[in-house]
Design a protein around this motif. Structure first.
Motif, short mmCIF file in Angstrom:
data_model
loop_
_atom_site.label_atom_id
_atom_site.label_comp_id
_atom_site.label_asym_id
_atom_site.label_seq_id
_atom_site.Cartn_x
_atom_site.Cartn_y
_atom_site.Cartn_z
N UNK A 1 28.52 71.82 35.18
CA UNK A 1 29.64 71.75 34.25
C UNK A 1 29.61 70.44 33.45
N UNK A 2 29.21 69.35 34.09
CA UNK A 2 29.07 68.08 33.38
C UNK A 2 28.10 68.22 32.22
N UNK A 3 27.01 68.94 32.43
CA UNK A 3 26.02 69.13 31.37
C UNK A 3 26.59 69.98 30.24
N UNK A 4 27.40 71.00 30.58
CA UNK A 4 28.00 71.85 29.56
C UNK A 4 28.98 71.06 28.69
N UNK A 5 29.75 70.18 29.32
CA UNK A 5 30.76 69.40 28.61
C UNK A 5 30.13 68.22 27.86
N UNK A 6 29.06 67.66 28.41
CA UNK A 6 28.53 66.42 27.86
C UNK A 6 29.51 65.28 28.05
N UNK A 7 30.15 65.26 29.22
CA UNK A 7 31.24 64.31 29.48
C UNK A 7 30.84 63.28 30.52
N UNK A 8 31.74 62.34 30.72
CA UNK A 8 31.57 61.31 31.75
C UNK A 8 32.57 61.59 32.86
N UNK A 9 32.10 61.65 34.10
CA UNK A 9 32.97 61.81 35.27
C UNK A 9 32.88 60.55 36.13
N UNK A 10 33.77 60.46 37.12
CA UNK A 10 33.62 59.41 38.13
C UNK A 10 32.33 59.69 38.91
N UNK A 11 31.93 58.78 39.75
CA UNK A 11 30.68 58.93 40.48
C UNK A 11 30.66 60.24 41.27
N UNK A 12 29.49 60.87 41.33
CA UNK A 12 29.35 62.11 42.09
C UNK A 12 29.76 61.93 43.55
N UNK A 13 29.50 60.75 44.09
CA UNK A 13 29.84 60.49 45.49
C UNK A 13 31.35 60.54 45.71
N UNK A 14 32.11 60.14 44.70
CA UNK A 14 33.57 60.18 44.80
C UNK A 14 34.06 61.63 44.76
N UNK A 15 33.54 62.42 43.82
CA UNK A 15 33.93 63.83 43.74
C UNK A 15 33.54 64.58 45.01
N UNK A 16 32.37 64.27 45.53
CA UNK A 16 31.89 64.91 46.75
C UNK A 16 32.79 64.57 47.93
N UNK A 17 33.22 63.31 48.02
CA UNK A 17 34.09 62.89 49.11
C UNK A 17 35.46 63.54 49.01
N UNK A 18 35.98 63.69 47.78
CA UNK A 18 37.27 64.36 47.58
C UNK A 18 37.19 65.81 48.07
N UNK A 19 36.12 66.49 47.70
CA UNK A 19 35.93 67.88 48.13
C UNK A 19 35.80 67.97 49.64
N UNK A 20 35.02 67.08 50.22
CA UNK A 20 34.78 67.12 51.66
C UNK A 20 36.08 66.93 52.44
#
Length: 347
Positions: A323-342
């Motif tokens: 989805x990041x590639x589709x948007x061409x956007x900037x997100x917080x670090x992947x490790x942060x998103x992964x930890x939120x999901x976990x």
């Protein structure tokens, strides 16, 4: 985001139409409304949405004699096909006003029309659900890419930048016409957006939103509730303007709802992320007046739908990266998103 005029209160829709009748009569009105399936939604939800849509139809066509043309959206999120169909209807009839009424899909479709039309069109948004109120305040519309199974930004024409805010619109909120379903989830989702905003460096908007949402938990005030959702919508960042970072609740929702959580509403999904967001990003005010791990907050794991069983965090993150590639956007670090999901999945 362009400043929007907010008109709220009981039975304000008729008053607004009456006071603007002469201006609205100058050209046909394109009415973008929601068709909500009773099979997939609770009766009180469909009744509220249908009631507001029918009320608008009565006031415009029958009471004030305004010429209208209808464009309906029946899906949870609009598609590019919906946008092109509505634009064609506006072009064919010469409509210079578009009124979006009902669900969040109608709000997003209306904003896409305002953004993409080559004419100067007046936009009016009449939300009748919690999600629609939040959507009425966001800067850009979300649409469903049916091939990628993801929520994306519309493919605007070459001379329009997706980072530009949508044209100004009037938002009319009938406080006695909002569906009660998802109200608690709406507040929890707002808290998640506020905590994330502060983490991303948007302290002013984040702190304001947390203050409103914290009060809305305890106070049964309809205006405070709608103000909270409007604040949440305007605080969401899409990560496409300059160096701004996309809101984490939005990043995860756009990536995962269509493919892994198709039965979850946007608000319920975002609400289920609150425990993980607070755990990973912190409690910036140290005074959230709720138990973020309490049973009243929906469990993310219970919302997941997949033919092969629960998906791993790694699989979910692969959808986020796509989805990041589709948007061409900037997100917080992947490790942060992964930890939120976990954390949210294993609470």
């Amino acid at each position: 985001m362009a400043t929007r005029r907010i008109v709220s209160g009981k039975s304000v829709l008729r008053k607004f139409l009456q006071s603007n009748q002469n201006e609205l009569a100058k050209s046909p009105i394109l009415v973008v409304s929601s068709f909500v399936s009773q099979h997939d939604n609770p009766s009180q939800y469909t009744e509220k949405v249908d009631s507001v849509c029918q009320k608008l139809e009565f006031h415009t066509s029958m009471e004030f004699g305004l010429k209208t043309v209808s464009s309906k959206v029946s899906s949870v999120f609009p598609t590019n096909a919906n946008i092109q169909s509505a634009l064609l209807a506006a072009q064919r009839t010469g409509a210079l006003t578009v009124i979006g009424v009902g669900s969040g899909a109608a709000m997003d479709l209306t904003k896409a029309i305002l953004k993409e039309s080559d004419k100067e069109i007046t936009g009016i948004l009449v939300p009748s659900t919690c999600g629609a109120i939040m959507a009425s305040a966001t800067s850009l519309p979300l649409i469903l890419d049916t091939q990628e199974e993801a929520l994306i930004l519309p493919e605007f024409s070459d001379n329009k930048s997706k980072s530009m805010a949508v044209d100004p619109a009037t938002v009319i909120i009938e406080t006695n016409g909002i569906a009660d379903i998802h109200k608690d989830d709406a507040v929890y989702a707002s808290l998640a957006i506020g905590v994330d905003a502060i983490y991303r460096g948007d302290s002013d908007n984040g702190s304001t939103l947390l203050g409103l949402a914290s009060k809305a938990i305890d106070e049964k005030d309809e205006k405070l509730f709608s103000d909270t959702l409007l604040s949440a919508g305007s605080t969401l960042s899409y990560g496409v303007a300059g160096s701004s970072v996309r809101s984490s609740p939005l990043a995860l929702a756009a990536s995962l709802i269509p493919i892994s959580f198709p039965n979850a509403s946007m608000l319920t999904f975002m609400a289920s992320l609150l425990p993980g967001i607070v755990q990973i990003m912190g409690n910036p005010q140290q005074n959230l007046s709720i138990d973020v791990n309490g049973k009243s907050i929906p469990a993310l794991a219970s919302l997941m739908v997949h033919a092969d069983g629960a998906q791993s965090v790694g699989t979910l993150m692969s959808h986020v990266k796509a989805n990041q590639a589709l948007w061409g956007c900037i997100d917080v670090e992947d490790s942060v998103l992964e930890a939120i999901l976990h954390h949210s999945l294993n609470r």
